[in-house]
Design a protein around this motif. Structure first.
Motif, PDB file in Angstrom:
ATOM      1  N   CYS A  37       0.845  -1.196   0.000  1.00 37.42           N
ATOM      2  CA  CYS A  37       0.000   0.000   0.000  1.00 37.42           C
ATOM      3  C   CYS A  37       0.873   1.235   0.000  1.00 37.42           C
ATOM      4  O   CYS A  37       1.822   1.333   0.782  1.00 37.42           O
ATOM      5  N   LEU A  39       0.836   5.179   0.659  1.00 37.22           N
ATOM      6  CA  LEU A  39       0.071   6.226   1.343  1.00 37.22           C
ATOM      7  C   LEU A  39       0.812   7.544   1.209  1.00 37.22           C
ATOM      8  O   LEU A  39       2.038   7.564   1.156  1.00 37.22           O
ATOM      9  N   ALA A 199      -4.983   0.901   4.658  1.00 42.32           N
ATOM     10  CA  ALA A 199      -3.636   0.412   4.341  1.00 42.32           C
ATOM     11  C   ALA A 199      -3.200  -0.638   5.368  1.00 42.32           C
ATOM     12  O   ALA A 199      -2.687  -1.700   4.999  1.00 42.32           O
ATOM     13  N   CYS A 200      -3.427  -0.358   6.638  1.00 45.21           N
ATOM     14  CA  CYS A 200      -2.994  -1.299   7.685  1.00 45.21           C
ATOM     15  C   CYS A 200      -3.805  -2.593   7.646  1.00 45.21           C
ATOM     16  O   CYS A 200      -3.318  -3.654   8.042  1.00 45.21           O
ATOM     17  N   ALA A 203      -2.365  -4.362   3.796  1.00 41.00           N
ATOM     18  CA  ALA A 203      -1.004  -4.462   3.255  1.00 41.00           C
ATOM     19  C   ALA A 203      -0.106  -5.465   3.975  1.00 41.00           C
ATOM     20  O   ALA A 203      -0.270  -5.724   5.165  1.00 41.00           O
ATOM     21  N   VAL A 206       3.484  -1.116   4.126  1.00 42.09           N
ATOM     22  CA  VAL A 206       2.912   0.193   3.806  1.00 42.09           C
ATOM     23  C   VAL A 206       4.069   1.148   3.498  1.00 42.09           C
ATOM     24  O   VAL A 206       4.977   1.312   4.318  1.00 42.09           O
ATOM     25  N   VAL A 243       2.262   4.360  11.352  1.00 44.48           N
ATOM     26  CA  VAL A 243       2.000   4.954  10.033  1.00 44.48           C
ATOM     27  C   VAL A 243       1.408   6.349  10.212  1.00 44.48           C
ATOM     28  O   VAL A 243       1.770   7.291   9.507  1.00 44.48           O
TER      29      VAL A 243
END
Ligand SMILES: Nc1ncnc2c1ncn2[C@@H]1O[C@H](COP(=O)(O)OP(=O)(O)OP(=O)(O)O)[C@@H](O)[C@H]1O
Length: 255
Positions: A37, A39, A199-200, A203, A206, A243
């Motif tokens: 992912c 971001l 995303a978390c 993925a 990330v 993140v």
């Protein structure tokens, strides 16, 4: 070298108002079967990175390799799913949309139909194949886009905020479905999102980008948690916070 390699990739756009450095010195290597992912804050260059890997845009520096071969343009080895639903053909049924790429490749009708039905089922839309895009909900259209990309059996799926326009509930359902499909098909995925939780949840790693101009990869966070992800677990919260802190710095100006 990984299955996908971006090596020192940069992109400078030449526009009417001068040049704009969208991406600078972007380097990443993806293993086959990983779900990566990307971001970053708005305008940091995420879509530009995806478009270069898709072959829609040529890098102005560096190089991109897929399975060791340079990417020089679009190809059937890469399936692309966008945020909007405009890329579905309104005059074709859902099933024919899924089978469109197979038709281009000259597969016989019966084979096309069987493959399209298989992917219709995979995205949970068995029985809805005769509908046209205008008769489908936003979530259903995204499922059809995913099914269409998978039906062509690409080596990698490139997804640019595919769930960005969906309501929170539909989004959560589709995230779970995509995660299951990924586990089933073992495709390599590059997935762009603004959504840290998304995303978390999805993925294996990330990547967080620095804001532009000259957007580049700032950090890569491995998400070493089992699937399906338990979003209230301590492990998930830990990754989310890590993140989040990286993104927060970008929004609030730290470097
Ligand atoms: N064709 C183009 N010509 C000129 N500049 C462009 C072009 N495409 C993108 N840019 C610029 O490059 C930068 C990065 O754009 P990009 O769409 O890659 O960002 P992004 O991170 O995907 O943004 P968002 O999250 O808002 O979709 C932006 O400043 C944008 O204005």
């Amino acid at each position: 070298m990984g299955f996908v390699a971006l090596e020192g990739v940069g992109k400078v756009f030449q526009g009417r108002t001068g040049s704009w450095e969208a991406v600078r010195d972007f380097t990443i290597s993806l293993e086959e079967g990983e779900f990566f992912c990307l971001l970053g804050t708005s305008g940091c260059g995420k879509t530009t990175v995806l478009n270069m890997l898709a072959g829609f845009e040529a890098p102005t520096s560096g190089r991109i390799l897929l399975d060791g071969k340079p990417v020089t343009g679009p190809g059937a080895d890469r399936g692309v799913v966008f945020q909007g639903h405009d890329s579905l053909y309104d005059w074709l049924t859902a099933l024919d949309n899924i089978g469109f790429g197979l038709r281009l490749r000259g597969l016989p009708r019966s084979e096309r139909r069987a493959t399209a039905e298989r992917f219709l089922k995979m995205v949970g839309l068995t029985g809805q194949g005769a509908k046209h895009p205008s008769e489908l909900s936003g979530g259903m259209k995204q499922r059809i886009q995913i099914a269409r990309a998978l039906a062509n059996d690409p080596r990698i799926l490139l997804m640019d905020e595919p769930f960005g326009a969906l309501d929170a509930m539909t989004r959560a359902v589709l995230q779970a479905e995509l995660s299951r499909i990924w586990a089933e098909t073992k495709k390599t995925v590059l997935f762009i999102t603004h959504d840290i939780e998304e995303a978390c949840a999805l993925a294996t790693r990330v990547g967080v980008m620095k804001r532009g101009p000259g957007g580049t990869l700032k950090a890569v966070v491995p998400v070493d948690l089992p699937f399906p992800r338990e979003r209230t677990s301590d492990g998930f919260m830990r990754v989310f916070r890590e993140v989040h802190a990286l993104i927060h710095e970008e929004i609030h100006g730290g470097h």
